[in-house]
Design a protein around this motif. Structure first.
Motif, short mmCIF file in Angstrom:
data_model
loop_
_atom_site.label_atom_id
_atom_site.label_comp_id
_atom_site.label_asym_id
_atom_site.label_seq_id
_atom_site.Cartn_x
_atom_site.Cartn_y
_atom_site.Cartn_z
N ALA A 100 0.80 -1.04 -0.06
CA ALA A 100 -0.02 -0.04 -0.15
C ALA A 100 0.92 1.34 -0.12
CB ALA A 100 -0.74 0.05 1.06
N GLU A 134 2.41 1.68 -3.40
CA GLU A 134 1.48 2.31 -4.26
C GLU A 134 1.52 3.66 -4.31
OE1 GLU A 134 -2.12 -0.28 -4.06
OE2 GLU A 134 -3.26 1.03 -5.55
N ARG A 135 1.39 4.29 -2.97
CA ARG A 135 1.32 5.78 -2.97
C ARG A 135 2.62 6.32 -3.46
NH1 ARG A 135 -0.14 8.05 3.18
NH2 ARG A 135 2.08 7.68 3.18
N ALA A 178 2.22 6.57 -7.20
CA ALA A 178 1.10 7.36 -7.46
C ALA A 178 1.66 8.86 -7.46
CB ALA A 178 -0.16 7.24 -6.68
N GLY A 183 3.42 -6.73 -7.84
CA GLY A 183 2.13 -6.10 -7.53
C GLY A 183 1.49 -5.67 -8.85
N GLU A 184 0.20 -5.89 -8.81
CA GLU A 184 -0.63 -5.40 -10.06
C GLU A 184 -0.50 -3.97 -10.12
OE1 GLU A 184 -4.82 -6.28 -10.59
OE2 GLU A 184 -4.36 -8.62 -10.37
N HIS A 185 -0.47 -3.21 -9.10
CA HIS A 185 -0.42 -1.73 -9.20
C HIS A 185 0.62 -1.44 -10.11
CE1 HIS A 185 1.91 -2.25 -5.48
NE2 HIS A 185 2.34 -1.08 -5.75
N VAL A 186 1.93 -2.11 -10.03
CA VAL A 186 2.88 -1.85 -10.73
C VAL A 186 3.02 -1.85 -12.00
CG1 VAL A 186 5.57 -2.47 -10.97
CG2 VAL A 186 4.71 -2.02 -8.63
N HIS A 203 0.12 -1.82 -13.76
CA HIS A 203 -0.86 -0.89 -14.06
C HIS A 203 0.11 0.74 -14.31
CE1 HIS A 203 -4.38 1.66 -14.52
NE2 HIS A 203 -4.06 2.07 -13.53
N ALA A 204 0.85 0.98 -13.19
CA ALA A 204 1.77 2.07 -13.15
C ALA A 204 2.52 2.15 -14.48
CB ALA A 204 2.37 2.31 -12.17
N GLN A 239 0.63 3.45 -17.36
CA GLN A 239 0.48 4.71 -17.36
C GLN A 239 1.59 5.40 -17.85
OE1 GLN A 239 -1.54 4.33 -13.15
NE2 GLN A 239 -2.34 6.27 -14.35
#
Lengths: 192, 192
Positions: free
Chosen positions: A65, A68-69, A72, A121-124, A126-127, A130
């Motif tokens: 988490a 992820e911050r 972002a 992680g999935e958020h990586v 995704h990042a 982007q």
């Protein structure tokens, strides 16, 4: 519940959550991934263990988490640079420079196992998408204004930038990072 | 033991070992990492389970050993290209082209979890060092003959090449790989 009261609760929750994330990150940076426990995180965040478990099930989730911050925040910085005044080539250069510095500083804290954990992680993923999209838009603009080689699709150039600049992670100084950016821009056919 | 006899045993051991490695690799490529067992590997290699366990303790070790063989074979190919006749810039180009193709084909087989497992190994870190050293030698030679930018240390250029060319893993075609190599060489200040 009255609106004001629920806002207060939201703010409180965010404050607790932030304290947990920062505590977890600080502990892992100090002691390494394997030696940090939920008890230590609760202590450092100044909350009880039971409260901590209401927010996160384990150390990995706390770290993911917080990571992820960070990701972002970096994307926001890069997006702001893209939207600055100036020609597309100039803004592209600013974005790529900043991205190289992010890669450079990222490697300075954290161990390899830490990176391996976080970058699954999935958020990586995704990042990264982007990020590539952000590069790509600028590359299309720069190509349209004739400031860039136009013999390679922007998508491929974006992937080249993303990979080449990741080399900044292993470089010894910010001067070396600046040289890497200059080499990468030369590859794009940009005069630097 | 007479020499001839011990050589025969060595050859036999190598043959069994090779059969195991190839069986493990083939099974994982077909079925994915998580679903392959030692029993299946033994069956496919045509040996008993007890024999298999004399060679390897688990599936991961089988795969790591086969991966190590692949990496060594790639390094040999690249070293052979470095030692071909021709100017340093020409040989550098041949080596970088081949490396990009290796990255391209590598991603075509194997899943992400597979890569994560294998790329943690020590032999990979060692191979990366050898690869960087190989690039670096050629870069020093090419710079000495005036065919290359000389404003950046060869070590940094080598790391740039290693990272930039890894983008080949995500490219759709060999034509795109050729374009990536051309961009990367332009970054080095090489005319292509």
């Amino acid at each position: 519940m009255p609106k004001l009261w629920s806002e207060t609760i939201d703010t409180h929750r965010r404050t607790v959550r932030d304290a947990i994330l920062e505590a977890g990150w600080a502990l892992v940076s100090e002691r390494g991934l394997m030696s940090v426990t939920m008890t230590q995180i609760a202590e450092k965040a100044g909350i009880g263990r039971a409260t901590l478990y209401k927010y996160f099930p384990d150390v990995e989730t706390v770290l993911a988490a917080q990571h992820e911050r960070h990701v972002a925040a970096h994307l926001e910085q890069l997006t702001a640079l893209r939207e600055q005044p100036g020609g597309p080539a100039q803004r592209l250069k600013a974005v790529l420079e900043r991205y190289a510095l992010i890669c450079y500083h990222r490697e300075k804290h954290g161990t390899e196992e830490f990176a391996a954990l976080l970058h699954r992680g999935e958020h990586v993923a995704h990042a990264e998408q982007q990020l590539t999209a952000l590069f790509e838009e600028l590359l299309v603009e720069a190509a349209a204004s004739g400031e860039l080689r136009d013999d390679v699709p922007a998508e491929e150039l974006a992937s080249y930038c993303l990979h080449a600049l990741a080399a900044a992670g292993g470089l010894p100084t910010e001067q070396a990072v600046a040289r890497l950016v200059s080499i990468t821009l030369t590859g794009l056919g940009l005069s630097v």
